[in-house]
Motif scaffolding. Structure first.
Motif, PDB file in Angstrom:
ATOM      1  N   GLN A  48       6.247   8.530  -1.798  1.00 23.96           N
ATOM      2  CA  GLN A  48       5.395   8.463  -2.974  1.00 23.96           C
ATOM      3  C   GLN A  48       5.337   9.814  -3.684  1.00 23.96           C
ATOM      4  O   GLN A  48       5.332  10.861  -3.045  1.00 23.96           O
ATOM      5  CB  GLN A  48       3.966   8.060  -2.586  1.00 23.96           C
ATOM      6  CG  GLN A  48       3.910   6.706  -1.910  1.00 23.96           C
ATOM      7  CD  GLN A  48       2.492   6.316  -1.556  1.00 23.96           C
ATOM      8  OE1 GLN A  48       1.552   6.660  -2.240  1.00 23.96           O
ATOM      9  NE2 GLN A  48       2.345   5.593  -0.466  1.00 23.96           N
ATOM     10  N   ILE A  50       3.734  12.819  -5.251  1.00 22.47           N
ATOM     11  CA  ILE A  50       2.412  13.441  -5.185  1.00 22.47           C
ATOM     12  C   ILE A  50       2.327  14.633  -6.139  1.00 22.47           C
ATOM     13  O   ILE A  50       1.265  15.195  -6.338  1.00 22.47           O
ATOM     14  CB  ILE A  50       2.039  13.906  -3.760  1.00 22.47           C
ATOM     15  CG1 ILE A  50       3.063  14.901  -3.221  1.00 22.47           C
ATOM     16  CG2 ILE A  50       1.901  12.734  -2.811  1.00 22.47           C
ATOM     17  CD1 ILE A  50       2.535  15.704  -2.058  1.00 22.47           C
ATOM     18  N   GLY A  84       4.316   3.365   1.991  1.00 18.73           N
ATOM     19  CA  GLY A  84       3.604   2.563   2.977  1.00 18.73           C
ATOM     20  C   GLY A  84       2.693   1.499   2.409  1.00 18.73           C
ATOM     21  O   GLY A  84       2.186   0.658   3.145  1.00 18.73           O
ATOM     22  N   GLN A  87       3.933  -4.241   0.908  1.00 15.02           N
ATOM     23  CA  GLN A  87       3.764  -5.304   1.890  1.00 15.02           C
ATOM     24  C   GLN A  87       4.324  -6.600   1.327  1.00 15.02           C
ATOM     25  O   GLN A  87       4.700  -6.660   0.163  1.00 15.02           O
ATOM     26  CB  GLN A  87       2.270  -5.539   2.166  1.00 15.02           C
ATOM     27  CG  GLN A  87       1.532  -4.345   2.689  1.00 15.02           C
ATOM     28  CD  GLN A  87       0.051  -4.643   2.847  1.00 15.02           C
ATOM     29  OE1 GLN A  87      -0.327  -5.616   3.465  1.00 15.02           O
ATOM     30  NE2 GLN A  87      -0.770  -3.793   2.251  1.00 15.02           N
ATOM     31  N   THR A 122      -4.961  -8.634  -5.351  1.00 10.22           N
ATOM     32  CA  THR A 122      -6.065  -7.996  -6.058  1.00 10.22           C
ATOM     33  C   THR A 122      -5.518  -7.249  -7.270  1.00 10.22           C
ATOM     34  O   THR A 122      -4.316  -7.036  -7.400  1.00 10.22           O
ATOM     35  CB  THR A 122      -6.799  -6.988  -5.156  1.00 10.22           C
ATOM     36  OG1 THR A 122      -5.815  -6.205  -4.506  1.00 10.22           O
ATOM     37  CG2 THR A 122      -7.653  -7.696  -4.145  1.00 10.22           C
ATOM     38  N   LEU A 123      -6.443  -6.852  -8.125  1.00 16.62           N
ATOM     39  CA  LEU A 123      -6.027  -6.263  -9.390  1.00 16.62           C
ATOM     40  C   LEU A 123      -5.330  -4.923  -9.227  1.00 16.62           C
ATOM     41  O   LEU A 123      -4.616  -4.473 -10.108  1.00 16.62           O
ATOM     42  CB  LEU A 123      -7.249  -6.097 -10.297  1.00 16.62           C
ATOM     43  CG  LEU A 123      -7.756  -7.423 -10.854  1.00 16.62           C
ATOM     44  CD1 LEU A 123      -9.075  -7.218 -11.573  1.00 16.62           C
ATOM     45  CD2 LEU A 123      -6.730  -8.024 -11.786  1.00 16.62           C
ATOM     46  N   ASP A 124      -5.544  -4.253  -8.078  1.00 17.37           N
ATOM     47  CA  ASP A 124      -4.903  -2.953  -7.920  1.00 17.37           C
ATOM     48  C   ASP A 124      -3.507  -3.093  -7.314  1.00 17.37           C
ATOM     49  O   ASP A 124      -2.881  -2.103  -6.986  1.00 17.37           O
ATOM     50  CB  ASP A 124      -5.779  -2.016  -7.067  1.00 17.37           C
ATOM     51  CG  ASP A 124      -6.203  -2.668  -5.767  1.00 17.37           C
ATOM     52  OD1 ASP A 124      -5.895  -3.864  -5.586  1.00 17.37           O
ATOM     53  OD2 ASP A 124      -6.829  -1.992  -4.946  1.00 17.37           O
ATOM     54  N   ILE A 232       6.493   1.304   6.068  1.00 13.81           N
ATOM     55  CA  ILE A 232       5.525   2.029   6.897  1.00 13.81           C
ATOM     56  C   ILE A 232       5.721   3.519   6.651  1.00 13.81           C
ATOM     57  O   ILE A 232       6.857   3.998   6.653  1.00 13.81           O
ATOM     58  CB  ILE A 232       5.742   1.686   8.388  1.00 13.81           C
ATOM     59  CG1 ILE A 232       5.535   0.187   8.612  1.00 13.81           C
ATOM     60  CG2 ILE A 232       4.799   2.482   9.277  1.00 13.81           C
ATOM     61  CD1 ILE A 232       6.397  -0.381   9.689  1.00 13.81           C
TER      62      ILE A 232
ATOM     63  N   HIS B 198      -8.378  -4.013   0.982  1.00 17.14           N
ATOM     64  CA  HIS B 198      -7.464  -3.406   0.023  1.00 17.14           C
ATOM     65  C   HIS B 198      -7.772  -1.952  -0.156  1.00 17.14           C
ATOM     66  O   HIS B 198      -6.914  -1.137  -0.419  1.00 17.14           O
ATOM     67  CB  HIS B 198      -7.497  -4.160  -1.280  1.00 17.14           C
ATOM     68  CG  HIS B 198      -6.729  -5.434  -1.152  1.00 17.14           C
ATOM     69  ND1 HIS B 198      -5.378  -5.477  -1.341  1.00 17.14           N
ATOM     70  CD2 HIS B 198      -7.106  -6.661  -0.756  1.00 17.14           C
ATOM     71  CE1 HIS B 198      -4.960  -6.696  -1.096  1.00 17.14           C
ATOM     72  NE2 HIS B 198      -5.988  -7.438  -0.742  1.00 17.14           N
ATOM     73  N   PRO B 263     -11.293 -13.143  -4.664  1.00 21.03           N
ATOM     74  CA  PRO B 263     -10.075 -12.693  -5.338  1.00 21.03           C
ATOM     75  C   PRO B 263     -10.329 -12.347  -6.798  1.00 21.03           C
ATOM     76  O   PRO B 263      -9.507 -11.688  -7.431  1.00 21.03           O
ATOM     77  CB  PRO B 263      -9.141 -13.914  -5.241  1.00 21.03           C
ATOM     78  CG  PRO B 263      -9.761 -14.827  -4.255  1.00 21.03           C
ATOM     79  CD  PRO B 263     -11.203 -14.525  -4.180  1.00 21.03           C
ATOM     80  N   LEU B 265     -12.686 -10.446  -7.847  1.00 19.86           N
ATOM     81  CA  LEU B 265     -13.367  -9.157  -7.962  1.00 19.86           C
ATOM     82  C   LEU B 265     -12.506  -8.196  -8.790  1.00 19.86           C
ATOM     83  O   LEU B 265     -11.319  -8.052  -8.533  1.00 19.86           O
ATOM     84  CB  LEU B 265     -13.598  -8.575  -6.565  1.00 19.86           C
ATOM     85  CG  LEU B 265     -14.390  -7.267  -6.497  1.00 19.86           C
ATOM     86  CD1 LEU B 265     -15.833  -7.505  -6.888  1.00 19.86           C
ATOM     87  CD2 LEU B 265     -14.317  -6.669  -5.106  1.00 19.86           C
ATOM     88  N   VAL B 267     -11.556  -4.418 -10.683  1.00 20.64           N
ATOM     89  CA  VAL B 267     -11.645  -2.979 -10.444  1.00 20.64           C
ATOM     90  C   VAL B 267     -12.900  -2.412 -11.121  1.00 20.64           C
ATOM     91  O   VAL B 267     -13.585  -1.551 -10.582  1.00 20.64           O
ATOM     92  CB  VAL B 267     -10.379  -2.278 -10.989  1.00 20.64           C
ATOM     93  CG1 VAL B 267     -10.512  -0.779 -10.858  1.00 20.64           C
ATOM     94  CG2 VAL B 267      -9.156  -2.764 -10.253  1.00 20.64           C
ATOM     95  N   ILE B 293     -11.393  -8.438   0.362  1.00 17.34           N
ATOM     96  CA  ILE B 293     -11.286  -9.631  -0.469  1.00 17.34           C
ATOM     97  C   ILE B 293     -11.280 -10.840   0.455  1.00 17.34           C
ATOM     98  O   ILE B 293     -10.494 -10.935   1.376  1.00 17.34           O
ATOM     99  CB  ILE B 293     -10.000  -9.604  -1.310  1.00 17.34           C
ATOM    100  CG1 ILE B 293      -9.976  -8.361  -2.202  1.00 17.34           C
ATOM    101  CG2 ILE B 293      -9.880 -10.862  -2.157  1.00 17.34           C
ATOM    102  CD1 ILE B 293     -11.101  -8.251  -3.182  1.00 17.34           C
ATOM    103  N   ASN B 363      -1.017  16.446   1.624  1.00 23.11           N
ATOM    104  CA  ASN B 363      -1.371  15.775   0.376  1.00 23.11           C
ATOM    105  C   ASN B 363      -0.882  14.334   0.330  1.00 23.11           C
ATOM    106  O   ASN B 363      -1.036  13.655  -0.670  1.00 23.11           O
ATOM    107  CB  ASN B 363      -0.782  16.530  -0.815  1.00 23.11           C
ATOM    108  CG  ASN B 363      -1.434  17.875  -0.966  1.00 23.11           C
ATOM    109  OD1 ASN B 363      -2.646  17.992  -0.801  1.00 23.11           O
ATOM    110  ND2 ASN B 363      -0.638  18.905  -1.231  1.00 23.11           N
ATOM    111  N   THR B 367      -1.084   7.849   7.246  1.00 21.57           N
ATOM    112  CA  THR B 367      -0.565   6.600   7.790  1.00 21.57           C
ATOM    113  C   THR B 367      -1.371   6.222   9.019  1.00 21.57           C
ATOM    114  O   THR B 367      -1.275   6.875  10.044  1.00 21.57           O
ATOM    115  CB  THR B 367       0.915   6.772   8.181  1.00 21.57           C
ATOM    116  OG1 THR B 367       1.615   7.255   7.041  1.00 21.57           O
ATOM    117  CG2 THR B 367       1.522   5.451   8.597  1.00 21.57           C
TER     118      THR B 367
END
Lengths: 403, 389
Positions: A48, A50, A84, A87, A122-124, A232, B198, B263, B265, B267, B293, B363, B367
């Motif tokens: 990712q 950063i 990570g 999914q 979900t929205l994110d 992962i 989430h 579902p 909901l 942001v 959720i 940063n 995990t």
């Protein structure tokens, strides 16, 4: 719509390096690499972004290098996504067939595909791929193409690969800030599978583990469908970091040790041989125990493989992998890793090299090029049969070229 | 993904604990593993959950402790072997009960200690008696509070007086309401820690919070349905007596905010609730957010907040075990438990702080998997010794 022979530019912003591949499709279906740009990454951790500025600089340099190398002007790229947060979920849908003779039409298929694609995210979250698995007729017979067949109810299961919106957008922002167009994005695990798996392996079931510096991206084929995928946030940097902490070494020396003397297997004899690390800059040189090095690497490599193993066991996929485990990505070069995988997964394990790609030895013989090579295949498939416009237009930044 | 393999047991101890567990099991809060522990076999019989464990020897055949804290403690120690079996192989043990009675006050500290010795992280969720139950019970509860705190990693305290809105409630309603609220609270906590959310927090986050809060919290609760659910849930939370009309937030050093929504909901809603809560926290306060959720929560939003609150005497530090001995806990026991060599998970926590947080993953998104921070070297987590030279 561009012609199929127009070159594709595949870009992977990896944790340790940025790879830009320029390739053309030959008539026999092989992809021919005509340009390569490679740069050490900056500002990328665990797949990712950063640090946007640093990441942009390394991408710019890699792309310039590829441009020069291939003698083309790059205006748009296909981009791989990792991290990570990625999914997958199997989503099932069904429709009642309204035709008086219960014949399944193209519209019925379209309709059920839409329902099966609508995973409750979900929205994110952002959907990256929707991959059809199996149709079934009246909940019984699995078929791959039900068009024209007869059934009261048509079921379809789809694998939806998704990730968190923010990191995906931040990766795209790198390209955006270079004023380039993102033609398409793809999950790097899917790309690697496209690059290294044989049709036979897909058919009999196999898992691809792309173990890079920051992530393990995996994708599972079972019964000829993509059964699961994910990422992962553990990779080669963890191997290096464990060595640095365990042997009290600076990171460059730990990395050198891993590459030169590393192995995923523990020492199997009692001898206690030493490895000399040469002096370099501020580092005055030292001897370390080979046994200690390999114990540290073995523990981490074993854990990495077991994480995926346990994930597949949970999904009950382990018995659908006659094709075995295919390891690719930079870490595939760690000696002994396939032997270790054999003991963890208890099935055939091999290193996956990019297939059907030529023009550059480094690429076809380097597991670290699996994602970029697969990305080229993905892009050509996308250009050939363009299914539907993507939702929302997130992946269609058309910004024009400034220079 | 995170914590899927976490083994969690929700244990109800004593009369109130069994009542709360029964409420949970009967109102469809399925999922957690439940165990009821009591000296009173009648109370146990009335608690319809999977595992029931009577403690104490046959001698006092099962009429409870008669409000005798010492007998509650003895009963738990006599049944040590049973409790060890019950708490072995756990990652997290919830201990739920009311303080002020014999079993709750006497047995709970012992149960907490045993669970911790088995390597589990212990979260005690306890209710303090109503004012009308009398001063004696209140005093008993106060001292039991110190005993439980000494043996648990995190303690959530709900004074029953804050459950009811003044004198309007009838006695029966008051107890039912307290059980109901505790049930919802425990279930909410269980879900945030066991189900993938989430926006998730996990063990490591919780541990960090525990350190910063000194290990004691109180809780607030807001639940609403409909289009304005986020505003209504926030209002319920702020105006409720649990948080003293929001007063508890102003004095908090840390808060754990957990939301459950459907579902649908958005942001914006999450953001709205979060802002509404953090705005009332001191600027220096740390907050953790978890969002779950759940398909059953369509059109509904539940907000649970844990805020740090100091209860009674400050939590004894590592070497200062000189706090006066309290009823229900032998001082020798407490001393030894504080000086006990740290459990493996605690050691990891320290190693993580020493090395990895300054390492290359500083940063990067951490995990976490199965309650472990994968950035910590594997050989450390597997306790493999490295001999170099």
């Amino acid at each position: 719509m561009p012609a199929a022979s127009e070159p594709v530019v595949a870009l992977e912003i990896g944790t340790s390096k940025v790879i830009a591949l320029v390739a053309e499709l030959r008539e026999d279906g092989h992809a021919m690499v005509i340009g390569l740009g490679q740069q050490p990454s900056a500002g990328v951790r665990k797949g990712q972004v950063i640090d946007l500025q640093n990441a942009t600089e390394s991408v710019r340099t890699a792309l310039l290098q590829a441009e020069e190398n291939a003698d083309v002007e790059i205006a748009k790229i296909v981009l791989s996504i990792s991290g990570g947060h990625i999914q997958s979920v199997v989503n099932r849908g069904y429709v009642t067939v309204v035709d008086p003779h219960y014949e399944i039409t193209a519209e019925t298929i379209e309709e059920v595909a839409e329902i099966a694609a609508a995973a409750p995210l979900t929205l994110d979250c952002e959907k990256i791929h929707t991959i059809r698995q199996n149709f079934s007729l009246d909940g019984k017979d699995a078929v791959s193409n039900p068009l024209g067949m007869e059934a009261r109810v048509l079921h379809l299961s789809s694998l939806v690969i998704y990730g968190a919106q923010t990191p995906i957008n931040n990766t795209i922002k790198v390209i955006q800030s270079l004023k380039l167009e993102v033609e398409d994005v793809a999950f790097s695990g899917l790309c690697s599978a496209l690059a290294v798996l044989t049709p036979e392996q897909k058919q009999s079931g196999a898992v691809v583990l792309d173990i890079g510096a920051g992530t393990i991206d995996f994708l599972v084929y079972a019964d000829n469908v993509v059964a699961s995928a994910g990422s992962i946030g553990v990779g080669g940097e963890h191997l290096t970091n464990d060595v640095a902490l365990g042997l009290n070494l600076p990171r460059p020396q730990a990395e050198w040790l891993k590459l030169e003397h590393g192995s995923a297997l523990e020492c199997d004899d009692d001898s206690d041989s030493k490895v000399s690390i040469p002096a370099d800059g501020g580092f005055s040189g030292r001897q370390v125990s080979l046994r200690a090095l390999r114990t540290i690497l073995h523990a981490r490599a074993d854990e990495m493989l077991r994480i995926v193993h346990d994930r597949l066991a949970e999904l009950d996929l382990l018995h659908h992998m006659a094709g075995g485990v295919v390891i690719t990505g930079g870490c595939a070069r760690l000696p002994g890793l396939t032997d270790l995988a054999l003991s963890v997964f208890n099935c055939p394990c091999q290193i996956g090299y990019p297939r059907n790609i030529s023009g550059l030895m480094a690429v076809s013989e380097g597991p670290e090029f699996a994602t970029a090579s697969g990305l080229i295949r993905y892009a050509y498939q996308g250009r050939g049969v363009r299914q539907k416009p993507r939702n929302g237009g997130l992946f269609n930044w058309i910004l024009g070229r400034s220079s | 993904m995170t914590l899927q393999s976490t083994r969690i047991l929700v244990t109800g101890i004593g009369g109130a604990g069994c009542r709360i567990l029964d409420t949970m099991a009967q109102s469809g809060m399925t999922g957690p593993f439940y165990a009821a522990v009591s000296t009173d076999s009648k109370a146990l019989a009335g608690c319809r959950v999977g595992t029931r464990q009577r403690i104490g020897t046959q001698r006092d055949v099962s009429f409870g402790t008669g409000e005798d804290v010492e007998r509650g403690r003895q009963a738990a120690e006599e049944s040590q072997a049973d409790l060890v079996r019950l708490f072995s192989n756990l990652d997290l043990a919830f201990m739920v009960g009311g303080l002020g009675g014999g079993t709750g006050s006497g047995a709970m500290p012992v149960a907490c200690r045993i669970a911790r010795e088995q390597g589990a992280m212990v979260m005690a969720v306890v209710a303090l008696p109503f004012e009308f139950e009398g001063q004696a019970r209140a005093d008993l509860a106060r001292s039991a509070l110190d005993a439980v705190r000494a043996e648990s990693d995190l303690m959530v305290v709900i004074p029953n007086d804050r459950v009811t809105d003044g004198n309007a409630s009838r006695l029966k309603d008051a107890f039912a309401r307290s059980s109901d609220l505790m049930a919802n609270l425990v279930f909410g906590l269980w879900r945030s820690l066991s189900k993938p959310g989430h926006l998730n927090f996990d063990f490591d986050d919780l541990r960090a919070m525990v350190r910063e809060t000194g290990g004691t919290c109180t809780a607030g609760f807001g639940d609403a349905v409909g289009r304005d659910r986020s505003i209504e849930a926030l209002n319920a939370l702020m105006q409720g007596r649990l948080l003293d009309g929001g007063q508890r937030l102003q004095d908090a050093s840390a808060a754990i905010i957990s939301m459950v929504g459907g579902p649908d909901l958005s942001v914006g809603e999450v953001d709205g609730v979060m802002t509404g809560i953090t705005a009332r926290l001191p600027a220096t306060a740390r907050s953790l957010l978890g969002v779950m959720i759940d398909d059953g929560w369509r059109n509904r939003l539940t907000v649970t907040v844990l805020v740090s609150e100091a209860w009674g005497t400050p939590r004894p530090r590592q070497e200062e075990t000189s706090t006066p001995p309290v009823a229900g806990a032998r001082s020798a026991d407490r001393g030894s438990s504080r000086k006990r060599p740290p459990k493996p998970p605690d050691r990891q926590q320290k190693l993580k702080l020493d090395f990895v947080e300054d390492g290359p993953f500083r940063n990067a998104p951490a995990t976490h998997l199965g309650g472990q921070n994968l950035d910590t070297p594997t050989y450390l987590r597997r306790s493999i010794s490295i001999r170099d030279g």
